[in-house]
Write a protein that holds these residues in place. Structure first.
Motif, PDB file in Angstrom:
ATOM      1  N   ASN A   1      21.579   0.995  15.823  1.00 42.37           N
ATOM      2  CA  ASN A   1      22.729   1.899  15.785  1.00 42.37           C
ATOM      3  C   ASN A   1      23.374   1.968  17.172  1.00 42.37           C
ATOM      4  O   ASN A   1      22.881   2.669  18.059  1.00 42.37           O
ATOM      5  N   LYS A   2      24.470   1.251  17.350  1.00 38.98           N
ATOM      6  CA  LYS A   2      25.143   1.185  18.649  1.00 38.98           C
ATOM      7  C   LYS A   2      25.643   2.560  19.081  1.00 38.98           C
ATOM      8  O   LYS A   2      25.558   2.918  20.266  1.00 38.98           O
ATOM      9  N   ASP A   3      26.183   3.337  18.142  1.00 40.53           N
ATOM     10  CA  ASP A   3      26.690   4.665  18.488  1.00 40.53           C
ATOM     11  C   ASP A   3      25.563   5.570  18.992  1.00 40.53           C
ATOM     12  O   ASP A   3      25.750   6.342  19.936  1.00 40.53           O
ATOM     13  N   LEU A   4      24.393   5.462  18.358  1.00 43.45           N
ATOM     14  CA  LEU A   4      23.262   6.273  18.801  1.00 43.45           C
ATOM     15  C   LEU A   4      22.817   5.862  20.202  1.00 43.45           C
ATOM     16  O   LEU A   4      22.519   6.722  21.036  1.00 43.45           O
ATOM     17  N   ARG A   5      22.805   4.579  20.482  1.00 39.03           N
ATOM     18  CA  ARG A   5      22.426   4.125  21.828  1.00 39.03           C
ATOM     19  C   ARG A   5      23.341   4.729  22.877  1.00 39.03           C
ATOM     20  O   ARG A   5      22.910   5.060  23.986  1.00 39.03           O
ATOM     21  N   GLY A   6      24.594   4.895  22.525  1.00 40.53           N
ATOM     22  CA  GLY A   6      25.552   5.459  23.461  1.00 40.53           C
ATOM     23  C   GLY A   6      25.269   6.911  23.818  1.00 40.53           C
ATOM     24  O   GLY A   6      25.725   7.399  24.865  1.00 40.53           O
ATOM     25  N   ARG A   7      24.491   7.608  22.987  1.00 38.08           N
ATOM     26  CA  ARG A   7      24.177   9.002  23.261  1.00 38.08           C
ATOM     27  C   ARG A   7      23.022   9.147  24.249  1.00 38.08           C
ATOM     28  O   ARG A   7      22.725  10.255  24.689  1.00 38.08           O
ATOM     29  N   PHE A   8      22.368   8.043  24.601  1.00 44.77           N
ATOM     30  CA  PHE A   8      21.198   8.092  25.474  1.00 44.77           C
ATOM     31  C   PHE A   8      21.452   7.391  26.808  1.00 44.77           C
ATOM     32  O   PHE A   8      20.573   6.736  27.361  1.00 44.77           O
ATOM     33  N   GLN A   9      22.655   7.553  27.334  1.00 44.96           N
ATOM     34  CA  GLN A   9      23.016   6.907  28.594  1.00 44.96           C
ATOM     35  C   GLN A   9      22.482   7.650  29.814  1.00 44.96           C
ATOM     36  O   GLN A   9      22.043   7.054  30.789  1.00 44.96           O
ATOM     37  N   ASN A  10      22.510   8.985  29.756  1.00 49.78           N
ATOM     38  CA  ASN A  10      22.089   9.777  30.914  1.00 49.78           C
ATOM     39  C   ASN A  10      21.765  11.202  30.452  1.00 49.78           C
ATOM     40  O   ASN A  10      21.892  11.537  29.266  1.00 49.78           O
ATOM     41  N   ASN A  11      21.353  12.051  31.396  1.00 54.24           N
ATOM     42  CA  ASN A  11      20.989  13.428  31.047  1.00 54.24           C
ATOM     43  C   ASN A  11      22.137  14.176  30.398  1.00 54.24           C
ATOM     44  O   ASN A  11      21.943  14.934  29.435  1.00 54.24           O
ATOM     45  N   GLN A  12      23.343  13.967  30.932  1.00 54.64           N
ATOM     46  CA  GLN A  12      24.506  14.706  30.420  1.00 54.64           C
ATOM     47  C   GLN A  12      24.806  14.317  28.966  1.00 54.64           C
ATOM     48  O   GLN A  12      25.087  15.181  28.122  1.00 54.64           O
ATOM     49  N   SER A  13      24.744  13.037  28.657  1.00 52.18           N
ATOM     50  CA  SER A  13      25.061  12.597  27.289  1.00 52.18           C
ATOM     51  C   SER A  13      23.990  13.082  26.309  1.00 52.18           C
ATOM     52  O   SER A  13      24.294  13.429  25.164  1.00 52.18           O
ATOM     53  N   ILE A  14      22.735  13.133  26.756  1.00 55.48           N
ATOM     54  CA  ILE A  14      21.666  13.621  25.880  1.00 55.48           C
ATOM     55  C   ILE A  14      21.806  15.124  25.653  1.00 55.48           C
ATOM     56  O   ILE A  14      21.686  15.613  24.519  1.00 55.48           O
ATOM     57  N   ASP A  15      22.074  15.882  26.724  1.00 56.11           N
ATOM     58  CA  ASP A  15      22.260  17.334  26.565  1.00 56.11           C
ATOM     59  C   ASP A  15      23.420  17.634  25.620  1.00 56.11           C
ATOM     60  O   ASP A  15      23.341  18.547  24.783  1.00 56.11           O
ATOM     61  N   ALA A  16      24.501  16.855  25.734  1.00 55.63           N
ATOM     62  CA  ALA A  16      25.639  17.051  24.838  1.00 55.63           C
ATOM     63  C   ALA A  16      25.254  16.739  23.398  1.00 55.63           C
ATOM     64  O   ALA A  16      25.652  17.436  22.456  1.00 55.63           O
ATOM     65  N   PHE A  17      24.434  15.690  23.221  1.00 53.24           N
ATOM     66  CA  PHE A  17      23.951  15.308  21.888  1.00 53.24           C
ATOM     67  C   PHE A  17      23.111  16.431  21.291  1.00 53.24           C
ATOM     68  O   PHE A  17      23.245  16.786  20.100  1.00 53.24           O
ATOM     69  N   ILE A  18      22.253  17.032  22.089  1.00 53.79           N
ATOM     70  CA  ILE A  18      21.404  18.124  21.634  1.00 53.79           C
ATOM     71  C   ILE A  18      22.252  19.326  21.238  1.00 53.79           C
ATOM     72  O   ILE A  18      22.017  19.966  20.200  1.00 53.79           O
ATOM     73  N   GLN A  19      23.264  19.644  22.053  1.00 49.83           N
ATOM     74  CA  GLN A  19      24.140  20.778  21.755  1.00 49.83           C
ATOM     75  C   GLN A  19      24.852  20.574  20.420  1.00 49.83           C
ATOM     76  O   GLN A  19      24.972  21.503  19.606  1.00 49.83           O
ATOM     77  N   GLU A  20      25.314  19.349  20.188  1.00 50.90           N
ATOM     78  CA  GLU A  20      25.995  19.065  18.915  1.00 50.90           C
ATOM     79  C   GLU A  20      25.027  19.217  17.746  1.00 50.90           C
ATOM     80  O   GLU A  20      25.403  19.761  16.689  1.00 50.90           O
ATOM     81  N   ALA A  21      23.809  18.707  17.916  1.00 47.82           N
ATOM     82  CA  ALA A  21      22.823  18.810  16.845  1.00 47.82           C
ATOM     83  C   ALA A  21      22.465  20.254  16.534  1.00 47.82           C
ATOM     84  O   ALA A  21      22.182  20.616  15.392  1.00 47.82           O
ATOM     85  N   LEU A  22      22.474  21.105  17.564  1.00 47.09           N
ATOM     86  CA  LEU A  22      22.126  22.503  17.397  1.00 47.09           C
ATOM     87  C   LEU A  22      23.229  23.304  16.726  1.00 47.09           C
ATOM     88  O   LEU A  22      22.965  24.160  15.861  1.00 47.09           O
ATOM     89  N   PHE A  23      24.485  23.039  17.102  1.00 39.56           N
ATOM     90  CA  PHE A  23      25.563  23.969  16.742  1.00 39.56           C
ATOM     91  C   PHE A  23      26.651  23.371  15.849  1.00 39.56           C
ATOM     92  O   PHE A  23      27.480  24.116  15.330  1.00 39.56           O
ATOM     93  N   ASP A  24      26.710  22.066  15.699  1.00 39.49           N
ATOM     94  CA  ASP A  24      27.780  21.496  14.875  1.00 39.49           C
ATOM     95  C   ASP A  24      27.341  21.340  13.425  1.00 39.49           C
ATOM     96  O   ASP A  24      26.164  21.309  13.121  1.00 39.49           O
TER      97      ASP A  24
END
Length: 333
Positions: free
Chosen positions: A310-333
């Motif tokens: 999953n190329k899009d998923l790989r893009g979410r694991f680039q750095n701390n900021q992208s992972i934190d944003a991913f977590i926030q979306e999973a929590l609240f979206d």
């Protein structure tokens, strides 16, 4: 086996690499028309007993004399990866470098089989047969990696189907140069975990290290470290942070509720702490330890498979900021 070595080795620099596989079973009807590795035309995976058929060539006796009866019988009883090549140097060091590259490719292929199920398939010492016009030149090296299953055992033979074998080989072929360079770096540097290495590559490196452990407590600790390398973004409350994120992003969510995943990660972190702080595990906890290893093995497998496909998923694991944003979306979206 329709073609013998004379078909592949006809002039100086022609060579065939042969790497035996252990603890693997596969369909008997694999097509000889299919290349195992896209980057090596003519590469095949051979059935047990195909080695002696491959040796139905004019230099059969010389090859057998050089190998010895025990090694020849072992190769003939094994499933083999066979890779024909052109332009291989007759220089010993350069030929061994070529064999090391092949071994890195095959080990990557073997490692990819784990993406389909827990196993202890391994590749054994590799052989390179070069320029067999007279006395055969045969190079051999020994593999340093050895995989165990989630229980820390290496005695179970696992069957794979046609699609799984060629999918694992295709992934290995596409990443061949990366893993060949990675194998060389392992010999040149004190650690593969160097600054600049991607988070996903670090995760996969730790997963491979976990699979090399026959001590299940060490294996569990290493799997937890792999998940930390992938999911953690700070050193604060690591146990809670990691357990929460595995529960939230759990790729096996259909089979396991977030509450159960959270509890299992907490237990895993407890075993990890015992390992890192020199503590011991009571005999009454052995079954729990093995169950935790199986849970982590499956969790890491699903994470890795998702990241590789999953190329899009790989893009979410680039750095701390992208992972934190991913977590926030999973929590609240």
């Amino acid at each position: 086996m329709k073609r013998n070595l004379d078909h592949y080795i006809q002039s100086p620099g022609d060579a065939v690499a042969i790497v035996p596989l252990t603890r693997i079973d596969m369909p008997k009807n694999l097509s000889e028309r299919s290349d195992l590795f896209e980057c090596y035309p003519g590469s095949k995976i051979l059935q047990a007993s195909d080695f002696y058929k491959l040796l139905l060539c004019k230099n059969r006796s010389g090859i057998l004399d050089t190998l010895g009866t025990l090694e020849a019988n072992f190769l003939n009883s094994s499933i083999l990866v066979m890779i024909p090549m052109k332009g291989v140097s007759l220089n010993n060091d350069e030929a061994l470098d070529t064999l090391n590259d092949i071994n890195a490719l095959v080990k990557n292929f073997v490692s990819n089989l784990w993406l389909y199920r827990d196993n202890n398939v391994n590749s054994d010492a590799g052989y390179l047969l070069v320029d067999i016009g007279g006395q055969p030149i045969i190079h051999k090296n020994d593999m340093k990696l050895h995989f165990y299953n989630a229980e820390g055992k290496d005695e179970k033979t696992i069957a794979f189907n046609y699609k799984e074998i060629f999918s694992a080989a295709s992934m290995a072929s596409k990443s061949a140069q990366h893993y060949m360079a990675d194998a060389k770096m392992a010999y040149q540097k004190p650690t593969k975990r160097v600054k600049g290495e991607s988070r996903i590559d670090c995760f996969i490196t730790w997963v491979i290290d976990a699979r090399r452990q026959d001590d299940v407590l060490t294996r569990v600790a290493t799997y937890v470290t792999a998940l930390e390398a992938l999911l953690s973004t700070s050193n604060a409350e690591l146990s809670h942070q990691l357990s929460e994120r595995v529960a939230l992003l759990n790729p096996v969510a259909d089979a396991l509720s977030p509450r159960d995943a959270f509890a299992k990660m907490k237990k895993a972190y407890g075993f990890r702490s015992k390992a890192l702080h020199g503590d011991t595990v009571k005999e009454s906890d052995h079954d729990s330890l093995i169950a935790t290893s199986r849970f982590l093995d499956q969790t890491c497998r699903e994470f890795e498979l998702s990241l590789l496909t999953n190329k899009d998923l790989r893009g979410r694991f680039q750095n701390n900021q992208s992972i934190d944003a991913f977590i926030q979306e999973a929590l609240f979206d």
